[in-house]
Motif scaffolding. Sequence first.
Motif, PDB file in Angstrom:
ATOM      1  N   UNK A 125       0.831  -1.207   0.000  1.00 45.67           N
ATOM      2  CA  UNK A 125       0.000   0.000   0.000  1.00 45.67           C
ATOM      3  C   UNK A 125       0.866   1.258   0.000  1.00 45.67           C
ATOM      4  N   UNK A 126       1.939   1.215   0.767  1.00 48.23           N
ATOM      5  CA  UNK A 126       2.840   2.366   0.851  1.00 48.23           C
ATOM      6  C   UNK A 126       3.519   2.622  -0.491  1.00 48.23           C
ATOM      7  N   UNK A 127       3.944   1.552  -1.156  1.00 47.71           N
ATOM      8  CA  UNK A 127       4.602   1.689  -2.463  1.00 47.71           C
ATOM      9  C   UNK A 127       3.625   2.202  -3.517  1.00 47.71           C
ATOM     10  N   UNK A 128       2.380   1.731  -3.456  1.00 49.71           N
ATOM     11  CA  UNK A 128       1.397   2.184  -4.427  1.00 49.71           C
ATOM     12  C   UNK A 128       1.096   3.668  -4.253  1.00 49.71           C
ATOM     13  N   UNK A 129       1.059   4.135  -3.011  1.00 53.70           N
ATOM     14  CA  UNK A 129       0.860   5.563  -2.769  1.00 53.70           C
ATOM     15  C   UNK A 129       2.013   6.368  -3.353  1.00 53.70           C
TER      16      UNK A 129
END
Length: 370
Positions: free
Chosen positions: A190-194
């Motif tokens: 999720x952090x990488x996608x953000x």
Amino acid sequence: MKIKRVQSLKPGEKLGQALVDDEGKILLQRGVELTPVLIKRLMDKSFTYIYVDDPLTNDIEVKQPLRDETRLQAVQTMKEEFSWIGREENLAGSFKGQNLSKTFSGIVDMVLSDVKSHDEAIGLLSDVLLYDSYVFTHSLQVTVYTLRLALELGFSEKALREIGLGAILHDVGKMMIPEKVLNKPGKLTDEEFELVKQHTSDGYYILKDMPNVPILAAHCALQHHERIDGSGYPEGRRGKDIHDYAKVMAVADVFDAVTSHRVYRKAMLPHEGLEILYKGAGTLFDNEIVAAFQKVIALYPNGVSVNVSNGSKAVVVRKNRNLPWRPVIRVVEQEGEAVFEPYDIDLSVRMDITIANDEDDEQEMDVYHF
């Protein structure tokens, strides 16, 4: 020639066309026999499709919308300019920044000229050159699809050049994403996608202050992931709040994404990619734009192998302009055996025969993430 997914290649098959890199250097000559080692190297290098030599189909003509000269110059320009933009110490007001618009406008003019001269539906684009970065490949191919779609929609010459410049620069913000995240061979956290989603805003802020770069190009970078139902990013814009250029680009962007090979998934064929767009028409994508896109894309490109409803295997010979989903095919295999004398079937005449689903398992795609 036949076109095959790299994942479907078999040892012993021969290249039907030379493979070159983004500097025009030949990597493998036409006629080279493929070995397991070579096939693995092609997969590792992210080739999507290649031409395979086949005496039964060598009369089938496969035309590309871009000249080799245009492709090479476009990719080399993007490699140089995008890398320069990605260096934090470069300022928008520098001399090089002032010439950015002129440099890319020249590339857009070349691409637009080639696309106008191509009088057929566009087939597979991910099959000719090897690029060092998916961003360069994707940016060029989105530009081709965008300009062809804009022509179909009746855009003016001024608008064509504006949207073309926006298309070729739409992913410039990805130069700010760490390479290990951008090219991660698996699902993003999720952090990488953000972090990846931030490329739209980064692209906007890079381009809006570039001298001589139209503000519309900056808005293309900002809005190409917006969706008409408000589910897109970065601002969750809806319908009329999304610029028309960005709506066109969204369709081209998603189609190229799903029909290109990535480490974490295989490429879809054009008819499969269009199904993704159909599912999102009216909610994610503009209905009129999706309908226009269908007219300019070859659902079944010349040279592609297909399964037929009667159990045979065939290769697409040519498109029927009025019935693009029912091309002329050449039957090369029946009941698991090669046909001694292959024969052509015009599916616009033989309505009792259809093209069946691709033999590979269907892939579920989340169009929100492209």
